[in-house]
Design a protein around this motif. Structure first.
Motif, PDB file in Angstrom:
ATOM      1  N   ASP A 145      15.715  16.607  11.332  1.00 21.68           N
ATOM      2  CA  ASP A 145      15.488  17.870  10.647  1.00 21.68           C
ATOM      3  C   ASP A 145      15.225  17.517   9.186  1.00 21.68           C
ATOM      4  N   VAL A 146      14.005  17.730   8.735  1.00 16.47           N
ATOM      5  CA  VAL A 146      13.606  17.286   7.399  1.00 16.47           C
ATOM      6  C   VAL A 146      12.989  18.456   6.628  1.00 16.47           C
ATOM      7  N   PRO A 147      13.817  19.266   5.977  1.00 16.22           N
ATOM      8  CA  PRO A 147      13.251  20.402   5.232  1.00 16.22           C
ATOM      9  C   PRO A 147      12.330  19.979   4.078  1.00 16.22           C
ATOM     10  N   HIS A 148      12.581  18.789   3.514  1.00 22.45           N
ATOM     11  CA  HIS A 148      11.759  18.319   2.387  1.00 22.45           C
ATOM     12  C   HIS A 148      11.264  16.916   2.693  1.00 22.45           C
ATOM     13  N   LEU A 149       9.977  16.798   2.922  1.00 22.15           N
ATOM     14  CA  LEU A 149       9.399  15.518   3.339  1.00 22.15           C
ATOM     15  C   LEU A 149       8.620  14.897   2.178  1.00 22.15           C
ATOM     16  N   ILE A 150       9.011  13.675   1.833  1.00 17.15           N
ATOM     17  CA  ILE A 150       8.381  13.000   0.690  1.00 17.15           C
ATOM     18  C   ILE A 150       7.504  11.864   1.205  1.00 17.15           C
ATOM     19  N   ASP A 151       6.201  12.026   1.089  1.00 19.91           N
ATOM     20  CA  ASP A 151       5.243  11.021   1.556  1.00 19.91           C
ATOM     21  C   ASP A 151       5.128   9.919   0.494  1.00 19.91           C
ATOM     22  N   LEU A 152       5.386   8.670   0.908  1.00 23.05           N
ATOM     23  CA  LEU A 152       5.386   7.552  -0.058  1.00 23.05           C
ATOM     24  C   LEU A 152       3.998   6.971  -0.313  1.00 23.05           C
ATOM     25  N   GLN A 153       2.963   7.437   0.393  1.00 22.59           N
ATOM     26  CA  GLN A 153       1.706   6.679   0.391  1.00 22.59           C
ATOM     27  C   GLN A 153       1.054   6.504  -0.976  1.00 22.59           C
ATOM     28  N   ASP A 154       1.307   7.412  -1.933  1.00 22.56           N
ATOM     29  CA  ASP A 154       0.671   7.266  -3.250  1.00 22.56           C
ATOM     30  C   ASP A 154       1.507   6.476  -4.249  1.00 22.56           C
ATOM     31  N   VAL A 155       2.707   6.049  -3.840  1.00 25.83           N
ATOM     32  CA  VAL A 155       3.568   5.312  -4.764  1.00 25.83           C
ATOM     33  C   VAL A 155       3.121   3.850  -4.797  1.00 25.83           C
ATOM     34  N   GLY A 156       2.781   3.366  -5.964  1.00 22.56           N
ATOM     35  CA  GLY A 156       2.211   2.017  -6.087  1.00 22.56           C
ATOM     36  C   GLY A 156       3.276   0.926  -6.020  1.00 22.56           C
ATOM     37  N   GLY A 157       2.816  -0.305  -5.925  1.00 18.85           N
ATOM     38  CA  GLY A 157       3.716  -1.452  -6.048  1.00 18.85           C
ATOM     39  C   GLY A 157       4.500  -1.809  -4.803  1.00 18.85           C
ATOM     40  N   MET A 158       4.169  -1.175  -3.664  1.00 19.29           N
ATOM     41  CA  MET A 158       4.923  -1.500  -2.448  1.00 19.29           C
ATOM     42  C   MET A 158       4.013  -1.969  -1.322  1.00 19.29           C
ATOM     43  N   SER A 159       2.793  -2.366  -1.665  1.00 15.13           N
ATOM     44  CA  SER A 159       1.847  -2.752  -0.612  1.00 15.13           C
ATOM     45  C   SER A 159       1.428  -4.214  -0.701  1.00 15.13           C
ATOM     46  N   GLU A 160       2.192  -4.994  -1.501  1.00 12.55           N
ATOM     47  CA  GLU A 160       1.779  -6.378  -1.730  1.00 12.55           C
ATOM     48  C   GLU A 160       2.586  -7.359  -0.886  1.00 12.55           C
ATOM     49  N   ILE A 161       1.936  -8.484  -0.578  1.00 14.33           N
ATOM     50  CA  ILE A 161       2.627  -9.618   0.051  1.00 14.33           C
ATOM     51  C   ILE A 161       2.536 -10.775  -0.935  1.00 14.33           C
ATOM     52  N   GLU A 162       3.689 -11.239  -1.444  1.00 16.23           N
ATOM     53  CA  GLU A 162       3.678 -12.328  -2.426  1.00 16.23           C
ATOM     54  C   GLU A 162       4.405 -13.528  -1.830  1.00 16.23           C
ATOM     55  N   ILE A 163       3.719 -14.687  -1.901  1.00 15.32           N
ATOM     56  CA  ILE A 163       4.319 -15.898  -1.333  1.00 15.32           C
ATOM     57  C   ILE A 163       4.521 -16.896  -2.459  1.00 15.32           C
ATOM     58  N   ASP A 164       5.761 -17.279  -2.735  1.00 10.17           N
ATOM     59  CA  ASP A 164       5.937 -18.360  -3.714  1.00 10.17           C
ATOM     60  C   ASP A 164       6.659 -19.544  -3.076  1.00 10.17           C
ATOM     61  N   ALA A 165       7.034 -20.501  -3.900  1.00 10.84           N
ATOM     62  CA  ALA A 165       7.522 -21.776  -3.363  1.00 10.84           C
ATOM     63  C   ALA A 165       8.745 -21.611  -2.457  1.00 10.84           C
ATOM     64  N   ASP A 166       9.619 -20.681  -2.797  1.00  8.68           N
ATOM     65  CA  ASP A 166      10.866 -20.564  -2.025  1.00  8.68           C
ATOM     66  C   ASP A 166      10.919 -19.327  -1.145  1.00  8.68           C
ATOM     67  N   ALA A 167      10.235 -18.290  -1.562  1.00  9.11           N
ATOM     68  CA  ALA A 167      10.455 -17.016  -0.873  1.00  9.11           C
ATOM     69  C   ALA A 167       9.159 -16.239  -0.676  1.00  9.11           C
ATOM     70  N   ILE A 168       9.263 -15.266   0.228  1.00 13.13           N
ATOM     71  CA  ILE A 168       8.147 -14.369   0.522  1.00 13.13           C
ATOM     72  C   ILE A 168       8.650 -12.969   0.210  1.00 13.13           C
ATOM     73  N   ILE A 198       7.676  -8.995   0.594  1.00  8.32           N
ATOM     74  CA  ILE A 198       6.761  -8.071   1.263  1.00  8.32           C
ATOM     75  C   ILE A 198       7.129  -6.650   0.870  1.00  8.32           C
ATOM     76  N   GLY A 199       6.171  -5.924   0.311  1.00  4.13           N
ATOM     77  CA  GLY A 199       6.412  -4.543  -0.103  1.00  4.13           C
ATOM     78  C   GLY A 199       6.703  -3.655   1.103  1.00  4.13           C
ATOM     79  N   ALA A 200       7.497  -2.611   0.869  1.00  7.61           N
ATOM     80  CA  ALA A 200       7.943  -1.752   1.965  1.00  7.61           C
ATOM     81  C   ALA A 200       6.782  -1.074   2.691  1.00  7.61           C
ATOM     82  N   LEU A 201       5.679  -0.827   1.983  1.00  5.10           N
ATOM     83  CA  LEU A 201       4.572  -0.098   2.624  1.00  5.10           C
ATOM     84  C   LEU A 201       3.564  -1.013   3.325  1.00  5.10           C
ATOM     85  N   VAL A 202       3.826  -2.315   3.329  1.00  3.49           N
ATOM     86  CA  VAL A 202       2.950  -3.238   4.070  1.00  3.49           C
ATOM     87  C   VAL A 202       3.064  -2.899   5.566  1.00  3.49           C
ATOM     88  N   THR A 203       1.924  -2.742   6.214  1.00  2.00           N
ATOM     89  CA  THR A 203       1.965  -2.332   7.622  1.00  2.00           C
ATOM     90  C   THR A 203       2.054  -3.544   8.542  1.00  2.00           C
TER      91      THR A 203
END
Ligand SMILES: Cc1cc2nc3c(=O)[nH]c(=O)nc-3n(C[C@H](O)[C@H](O)[C@H](O)COP(=O)(O)OP(=O)(O)OC[C@H]3O[C@@H](n4cnc5c(N)ncnc54)[C@H](O)[C@@H]3O)c2cc1C
Lengths: 284, 164
Positions: free
Chosen positions: A47-70, A72-77
């Motif tokens: 039951d969701v009276p207020h639905l907040i669509d995240l699709q326009d929020v920036g900075g969560m669609s990247e995949i970054e790979i460095d020497a020790d860690a990876i 992944i932004g939350a919106l990466v599919t």
């Protein structure tokens, strides 16, 4: 099936998301791909009276790979994960698992953040994230915190994330050794009857580390430290496999449902884990 | 009733503007508001794929997206792929190779297949079966769907080579 009425918001930044969450508390929920949430809203299980669509929020669609860690932004599919060759190179288990989730249409929409935040024991990514010792970054009005995947899941749909917090990224230490994501399902597109994630390191024929997690065999994903430990120091022979499988069976707690009775699920869990360990070891 | 939202979509090259309740699912927008009835409602639970359309280059089950979510999107339905006078090679191949019987799944099937062939122009049988896994058919046993997609792929590749 049409969901109950709700107000729809599409903020452009995280500050906007957090202020709507603060204003409406329990009555507000974020949506990423919507491929778990919309079906639940249709069934009136959410039951969701207020639905907040995240699709326009920036900075969560990247995949970054460095020497020790990876990171992944939350919106990466799931399909972004499958298509990213650099990611498949450093963490092939992510692609192997993503390819076993549902079907192409769902994978274009379903996000990693939604999959791990959802809290459904049937989701494939949470167990995998526990196997890989990933951690989740969440942000709320009081700032950011980082929660290990192994501490995140409390019960079905209950996680360490507070209602007012949004999961922004998943950070994974670069996996070492051989990997396997093995999943038994009734038909293509189905959730697991049982699934196992294994990441294992071979040093001169001896296992020096092994991480094992199981999916859809309890009300949370199960990281079985005892099962992994049972392999360390062995040559992953049949005796070691037997001990590891027995240890895993001691950690899971399946219930009877339309995927079968408890005895069957325990049986499948054992078969799947054996296969996963064998495949991971052959790649280690 | 919740507040209606202003929605602008580009469907098959045409701009559509309307006010919709947020809970309006895209499949209803297409079928009932815009009278675009190619995409079908099969299961309405995100499983069968009969409602598949292409949204900003992705195959999507339009029963599992709200119209408001698609604000600003470019949408292609079977109507935008080809019609009776200009059949798309996939439509032609489904007709020639009996890729359908009742036809209910066909619009979603072909819409998904257009995208599959963009991603993999000459797919193997296994790639077709895996890439079409989100679309169910209860008539054909899939055999002739696979044949149809292979035939269309061959025809489209040959046409592309001839053009180059
Ligand atoms: C037919 C079908 C079959 C499927 N099969 C599988 C399967 O085999 N394995 C599998 O793992 N999944 C499966 N799924 C689920 C699919 O992978 C979902 O898309 C995924 O679980 C959730 O991702 P989403 O982006 O769609 O999340 P949403 O549906 O948008 O959200 C799910 C939940 O997470 C919350 N949430 C989402 N994003 C965030 C965030 N960034 N921060 C905080 N909370 C957030 C939402 O509030 C909601 O409660 C299937 C789905 C369908 C429709």
């Amino acid at each position: 099936m049409i969901p109950a009425a709700f107000e729809y918001y599409r903020p452009k930044d995280m500050a906007g998301v957090l202020s709507i969450l603060e204003e409406h508390g329990d009555d507000a929920r974020v949506m990423a791909g919507g491929h778990s949430l919309i079906p639940m809203m249709k069934l009136r299980m959410a039951d969701v009276p207020h639905l907040i669509d995240l699709q326009d929020v920036g900075g969560m669609s990247e995949i970054e790979i460095d020497a020790d860690a990876i990171k992944i932004g939350a919106l990466v599919t799931q399909s972004d994960i499958i298509d990213n060759a650099a990611l498949a190179d450093v963490a092939p288990i992510l692609r192997e698992a993503a390819l076993q989730i549902s079907d192409p249409q769902v994978r274009y929409m379903g996000t990693l953040g939604g999959n791990v935040a959802n809290g459904d024991p049937g989701n494939d990514m949470p167990g995998l994230m526990q196997c890989l010792d990933a951690s989740f970054t969440v942000v709320g009005q009081d700032g950011e915190r980082v929660i290990p995947a192994r501490d995140f899941y409390e019960a079905a749909y209950v996680t360490a994330r507070e209602d007012g917090e949004v999961l922004t990224a998943v950070t994974i230490p670069r996996p070492k050794g051989g990997h396997a994501y093995e999943k038994q399902k009734r038909k293509i597109g189905d959730y697991a009857t049982a699934a196992a994630s294994v990441q294992i390191v071979n040093d001169g024929g001896k296992c020096v580390s092994a991480a094992i997690a199981m999916t859809n065999l309890s009300d949370t994903p199960v990281f079985s430290k005892t099962a992994g430990d049972a392999l360390v120091g062995t040559s992953v022979d049949d005796a070691a496999l037997k001990i590891a499988v027995a240890a895993m069976l001691g950690d899971i707690d399946p219930t009877e449902d339309n995927r079968g009775p408890v005895a069957f699920k325990n049986h499948v869990a054992g078969v799947i884990l054996r296969r996963a360990i064998a495949r991971a070891w052959s790649r280690a | 009733m919740s507040k209606k939202k202003h929605v602008t979509l580009n469907v098959n090259g045409k701009t559509e503007e309307f006010l919709a309740e947020p809970r309006e699912l895209l499949i209803y927008t297409l079928r009932e508001r815009l009278n675009i009835t190619g995409p079908h409602i099969g299961c309405e639970t995100s499983h069968c794929g009969a409602c598949t359309v292409t949204i900003n280059g992705k195959s999507v089950k339009s029963c599992t997206m709200f119209a408001v979510q698609a604000e600003g999107a470019e949408i292609t339905t079977i109507e935008g792929i080809g019609g009776p006078d200009n059949l798309h090679p996939l439509q032609e191949a489904f007709k020639e190779h009996h890729g359908l019987q009742c036809g209910y799944c066909t619009p979603g099937m072909i819409t998904r297949a257009t995208k599959l062939l963009e991603e993999i122009p000459n797919p193997t049988e296994a790639e077709i079966r895996f890439g079409m896994a989100g679309n169910l058919c209860r008539c054909t046993g899939y055999q002739n769907i696979v044949k149809s997609i292979q035939a269309a792929a061959a025809q489209m590749s040959a046409a592309k080579e001839a053009a180059e």
